[in-house]
Scaffold this motif. Structure first.
Motif, PDB file in Angstrom:
ATOM      1  N   ILE A 157       1.163  -0.996   0.169  1.00  0.00           N
ATOM      2  CA  ILE A 157       0.103  -0.166   0.117  1.00  0.00           C
ATOM      3  C   ILE A 157       1.027   1.149  -0.261  1.00  0.00           C
ATOM      4  N   GLY A 158       0.909   2.051  -0.951  1.00  0.00           N
ATOM      5  CA  GLY A 158       1.162   3.426  -1.127  1.00  0.00           C
ATOM      6  C   GLY A 158       1.029   4.182  -1.841  1.00  0.00           C
ATOM      7  N   ARG A 159       1.998   5.213  -2.428  1.00  0.00           N
ATOM      8  CA  ARG A 159       1.589   6.698  -3.520  1.00  0.00           C
ATOM      9  C   ARG A 159       1.737   5.736  -4.313  1.00  0.00           C
ATOM     10  N   ASP A 160       3.105   4.807  -4.447  1.00  0.00           N
ATOM     11  CA  ASP A 160       3.186   4.105  -6.110  1.00  0.00           C
ATOM     12  C   ASP A 160       2.026   3.649  -7.416  1.00  0.00           C
ATOM     13  N   ASP A 162       2.805   1.755  -9.035  1.00  0.00           N
ATOM     14  CA  ASP A 162       2.574   0.243  -8.979  1.00  0.00           C
ATOM     15  C   ASP A 162       2.453  -0.795  -7.485  1.00  0.00           C
ATOM     16  N   ALA A 163       2.274  -0.048  -6.778  1.00  0.00           N
ATOM     17  CA  ALA A 163       1.164  -0.711  -5.410  1.00  0.00           C
ATOM     18  C   ALA A 163      -0.129  -1.043  -5.752  1.00  0.00           C
ATOM     19  N   ASP A 164       0.029  -1.963  -5.001  1.00  0.00           N
ATOM     20  CA  ASP A 164      -1.279  -2.909  -5.204  1.00  0.00           C
ATOM     21  C   ASP A 164      -2.306  -2.121  -4.786  1.00  0.00           C
ATOM     22  N   ILE A 165      -2.443  -1.614  -3.871  1.00  0.00           N
ATOM     23  CA  ILE A 165      -3.659  -0.028  -3.731  1.00  0.00           C
ATOM     24  C   ILE A 165      -2.999   0.617  -3.289  1.00  0.00           C
ATOM     25  N   VAL A 166      -3.112   1.779  -4.420  1.00  0.00           N
ATOM     26  CA  VAL A 166      -2.936   3.213  -4.247  1.00  0.00           C
ATOM     27  C   VAL A 166      -3.667   4.052  -3.455  1.00  0.00           C
ATOM     28  N   VAL A 167      -2.711   4.721  -2.796  1.00  0.00           N
ATOM     29  CA  VAL A 167      -3.172   5.392  -1.436  1.00  0.00           C
ATOM     30  C   VAL A 167      -2.934   7.200  -1.845  1.00  0.00           C
ATOM     31  N   ASP A 168      -4.239   8.682  -1.982  1.00  0.00           N
ATOM     32  CA  ASP A 168      -3.722   9.241  -2.428  1.00  0.00           C
ATOM     33  C   ASP A 168      -3.726  10.226  -1.525  1.00  0.00           C
ATOM     34  N   ASP A 169      -2.931  10.333  -0.653  1.00  0.00           N
ATOM     35  CA  ASP A 169      -2.309  11.111   0.268  1.00  0.00           C
ATOM     36  C   ASP A 169      -0.968  11.304   1.014  1.00  0.00           C
ATOM     37  N   GLY A 171       1.052  12.341   3.120  1.00  0.00           N
ATOM     38  CA  GLY A 171       1.595  11.273   4.289  1.00  0.00           C
ATOM     39  C   GLY A 171       2.321  10.470   4.423  1.00  0.00           C
ATOM     40  N   VAL A 172       1.761   9.619   3.391  1.00  0.00           N
ATOM     41  CA  VAL A 172       1.928   8.262   2.645  1.00  0.00           C
ATOM     42  C   VAL A 172       3.136   8.445   1.401  1.00  0.00           C
ATOM     43  N   SER A 173       4.350   7.775   1.726  1.00  0.00           N
ATOM     44  CA  SER A 173       4.825   6.867   1.492  1.00  0.00           C
ATOM     45  C   SER A 173       4.933   6.420  -0.549  1.00  0.00           C
ATOM     46  N   ARG A 174       5.920   6.148  -0.509  1.00  0.00           N
ATOM     47  CA  ARG A 174       5.233   5.988  -2.603  1.00  0.00           C
ATOM     48  C   ARG A 174       4.770   4.270  -2.031  1.00  0.00           C
ATOM     49  N   LYS A 175       5.993   3.584  -1.637  1.00  0.00           N
ATOM     50  CA  LYS A 175       5.449   2.029  -0.725  1.00  0.00           C
ATOM     51  C   LYS A 175       5.823   1.975   0.528  1.00  0.00           C
ATOM     52  N   HIS A 176       4.322   2.258   1.114  1.00  0.00           N
ATOM     53  CA  HIS A 176       4.545   2.800   2.880  1.00  0.00           C
ATOM     54  C   HIS A 176       4.282   1.224   3.215  1.00  0.00           C
ATOM     55  N   LEU A 177       2.997   0.784   3.432  1.00  0.00           N
ATOM     56  CA  LEU A 177       2.981  -0.328   4.029  1.00  0.00           C
ATOM     57  C   LEU A 177       2.970  -1.700   3.156  1.00  0.00           C
TER      58      LEU A 177
END
Length: 236
Positions: A157-160, A162-169, A171-177
């Motif tokens: 999960i992250g802003r990238d 290519d992340a499986d779940i993209v979060v538009d935040d 404060g969230v790193s490109r690949k956060h969690l």
């Protein structure tokens, strides 16, 4: 109005502008919606007790004329609307997906205006729209009201993009969690993010999640359900 009528009319209302300049004999948005729905029904397969898996990737083959019109108007918007409505229809029919739902368009030189073909496939992904209850194999997360089943062993999960779940935040790193489903439990791990991972309000590098846990990354809250109560249900 029944769910089938709502499905067709919602697509027709939003999408008919895409075809407003086309004449007689050209493909119509409501025809696409109905044909995709039939494909979903025809290809749905019972794979276990109370579990029917439906295809999640759809390709619509169009004549050069119709394909060009859709590209000019906005194929991505039309595809997203059709995918959303397919997901809503799957919920009403209690179908399950094993990956994200997508619709795409391809040009087919042998087709004439108004004629189209649909291909579908069942393709496993890391997450899928939540059309059913969580299970111990496929837990569920809710991110700001959007629910996903974790259908793969690892979900990033992250802003990238290519992340499986993209979060538009911001404060969230490109690949956060990372959320990893293992035989010994579901483990959430901070991937070296700038703002960290919080579970039940406590900053942690990693944690084994329990049913009902709340995770926070940036300003985004994630709810987790393990489906422990449904442990006796069969899974695919």
């Amino acid at each position: 109005m029944g769910v089938l009528d709502r499905f067709e009319k919602s697509v027709e209302r939003v999408m008919n502008n895409a075809f407003s300049k086309l004449g007689h004999g050209e493909v119509k948005a409501v025809e696409l919606a109905s044909r995709l729905r039939r494909e979903l029904d025809d290809r749905a397969a019972v794979v276990g007790r109370d579990r029917t898996v439906a295809p999640n990737e759809f390709t619509v083959e169009l004549s050069p004329q119709d394909f060009g019109q859709i590209e000019q108007w906005g194929a991505e918007t039309l595809a997203d609307e059709l995918a959303t409505n397919l997901t809503e229809y799957a919920v009403s029919q209690h179908y399950a997906f094993v990956g994200p739902v997508s619709v795409s368009f391809e040009e087919h030189p042998d087709l004439v205006g108004g004629r189209f073909q649909v291909r579908s496939a069942t393709v496993r992904g890391a997450v899928a729209p939540a059309t059913s209850q969580p299970s111990t194999r496929h837990p569920l997360i809710d991110i700001d009201g959007q629910r996903y089943l974790l259908t793969g062993p690892v979900t990033v999960i992250g802003r990238d993009p290519d992340a499986d779940i993209v979060v538009d935040d911001p404060g969230v790193s490109r690949k956060h969690l990372e959320i990893r489903v293992t035989p010994d439990g579901v483990i959430a791990t901070d991937l070296g993010s700038t703002n960290g991972l919080y579970v039940e309000g406590h900053q942690v590098p990693a944690a084994t999640l329990l049913d009902g846990n709340t995770l926070t990354i940036g300003r985004t809250r994630i709810m987790f359900w393990s489906g422990a109560a449904a442990a006796d249900h069969e899974d695919w």
